[in-house]
Design an enzyme around this catalytic site. Structure first.
Site, PDB file in Angstrom:
ATOM      1  N   SER A  70    -126.299   1.796 -12.400  1.00  0.00           N
ATOM      2  CA  SER A  70    -126.659   1.712 -12.106  1.00  0.00           C
ATOM      3  C   SER A  70    -127.633   2.253 -12.894  1.00  0.00           C
ATOM      4  O   SER A  70    -127.701   3.169 -14.186  1.00  0.00           O
ATOM      5  CB  SER A  70    -127.415   2.221 -10.873  1.00  0.00           C
ATOM      6  OG  SER A  70    -126.418   1.448 -10.360  1.00  0.00           O
TER       7      SER A  70
HETATM    8  N1  SAH Z   1    -123.704   3.610  -7.857  1.00  0.00           N
HETATM    9  C1  SAH Z   1    -122.874   3.191  -8.375  1.00  0.00           C
HETATM   10  C2  SAH Z   1    -123.247   1.710  -8.943  1.00  0.00           C
HETATM   11  C3  SAH Z   1    -122.109   1.280  -9.796  1.00  0.00           C
HETATM   12  S1  SAH Z   1    -121.475  -0.481  -9.029  1.00  0.00           S
HETATM   13  C4  SAH Z   1    -123.314   4.043 -10.247  1.00  0.00           C
HETATM   14  O1  SAH Z   1    -124.407   3.894 -10.649  1.00  0.00           O
HETATM   15  O2  SAH Z   1    -122.101   4.171 -11.074  1.00  0.00           O
HETATM   16  C5  SAH Z   1    -121.608  -1.174  -7.515  1.00  0.00           C
HETATM   17  C6  SAH Z   1    -120.209  -0.328  -6.768  1.00  0.00           C
HETATM   18  O3  SAH Z   1    -119.977  -0.578  -5.915  1.00  0.00           O
HETATM   19  C7  SAH Z   1    -119.245  -0.701  -7.599  1.00  0.00           C
HETATM   20  O4  SAH Z   1    -118.598   0.419  -7.946  1.00  0.00           O
HETATM   21  C8  SAH Z   1    -117.837  -1.529  -6.718  1.00  0.00           C
HETATM   22  O5  SAH Z   1    -116.681  -1.200  -6.734  1.00  0.00           O
HETATM   23  C9  SAH Z   1    -118.981  -0.962  -5.371  1.00  0.00           C
HETATM   24  N2  SAH Z   1    -118.380  -2.571  -4.090  1.00  0.00           N
HETATM   25  C10 SAH Z   1    -119.072  -3.174  -3.958  1.00  0.00           C
HETATM   26  N3  SAH Z   1    -118.729  -3.508  -2.622  1.00  0.00           N
HETATM   27  C11 SAH Z   1    -118.188  -2.604  -2.001  1.00  0.00           C
HETATM   28  C12 SAH Z   1    -117.772  -2.658  -0.658  1.00  0.00           C
HETATM   29  N4  SAH Z   1    -117.437  -3.559  -0.208  1.00  0.00           N
HETATM   30  N5  SAH Z   1    -116.958  -1.548  -0.644  1.00  0.00           N
HETATM   31  C13 SAH Z   1    -117.398  -0.208  -1.395  1.00  0.00           C
HETATM   32  N6  SAH Z   1    -118.127  -0.203  -2.739  1.00  0.00           N
HETATM   33  C14 SAH Z   1    -118.218  -1.303  -3.318  1.00  0.00           C
END
Ligand code: SAH
Length: 220
Positions: A70
């Site tokens: 993010s």
């Molecule tokens: N806070 C993280 C954001 C990553 S993007 C950062 O700053 O790195 C969002 C993340 O949510 C991805 O890694 C994706 O795999 C995860 N995601 C998507 N759907 C999901 C679900 N149903 N359960 C758990 N994780 C999920």
């Protein structure tokens, strides 16, 4: 090669990091403890080496497998909103991803429980937490649509991928008085919401228009 490596060091220097914090301040982030922690947390170890030189730009970056780390401003905005009513003990995060948001949170609350559906991302994040000596984080490889019942209820819940509606288990796993920060909606029209659980029900407030990857179903 040497020159490149040198440039890499320059781009991740303290001065570069300080500039990012100034930018967050200019954009309205006020929580001093949060700004200090973002200043001292190395974001470049949460991205691929090839992206390290861009780690202190205020932008989302690819972390592989179609996911992104993010944007720092969004991490700050969501964390500030989560902590607005005072310190929190137990916080659940959905979407560990790179682990950057998790790491920031872990230094501001007592314990973080973070759920990720892609195991490879979870494993990389775990190594980063070890490297940084962060010990108050528990990780689960699962579909976050179900939350993480074992440790519920939570004082705070933060979701870093966008569902079209708030999954019901997340409401159920929030303590009375607790706060849920979540992007909701379809691609291109997501709203960042702060939901507070009251004795009577749930109060919801809009924060921003945002752009997150979708919250998917099942394990990756
Ligand atoms: N806070 C993280 C954001 C990553 S993007 C950062 O700053 O790195 C969002 C993340 O949510 C991805 O890694 C994706 O795999 C995860 N995601 C998507 N759907 C999901 C679900 N149903 N359960 C758990 N994780 C999920």
């Amino acid at each position: 090669m040497n020159e490149l490596r040198h440039q890499g060091i320059g781009m991740t220097s303290q001065r570069t990091r300080d500039r990012l914090i100034e930018r967050l301040r200019d954009k309205g982030i006020k929580n001093i403890a949060l700004l200090d922690i973002m200043r001292s947390t190395p974001r470049h170890i949460f991205v691929d080496e090839a992206m390290a030189s861009r780690a202190y730009e205020d932008t989302a970056l690819p972390i592989g497998l179609g996911q992104t780390i993010s944007q720092p401003y969004i991490v700050a905005r969501m964390t500030e909103a989560l902590l607005e009513a005072g310190p929190l003990e137990k916080v659940m995060e959905i979407g560990t991803g790179s682990g950057y948001q998790t790491a920031i949170l872990s230094r501001l609350v007592k314990r973080v429980y973070s759920v990720e559906r892609i195991e490879a991302l979870q494993q990389q994040a775990r190594l980063r937490f070890q490297e940084l000596g962060l010990r108050n984080i528990r990780l689960k490889h699962s579909d976050g649509n179900w939350g993480w019942k074992d440790y519920a209820p939570y004082d705070g819940i933060i979701v870093t991928a966008a569902p079209s509606q708030v999954p019901k288990p997340l409401f159920d796993q929030l303590k009375v008085g607790g706060r849920l920060v979540i992007p909701v909606g379809e691609k291109g029209e997501q709203q960042l919401l702060v939901v507070t659980r009251t004795e009577e029900g749930f109060d919801s407030k809009h924060l921003d228009l945002v752009s997150f990857v979708p919250l998917l179903g099942g394990r990756g």
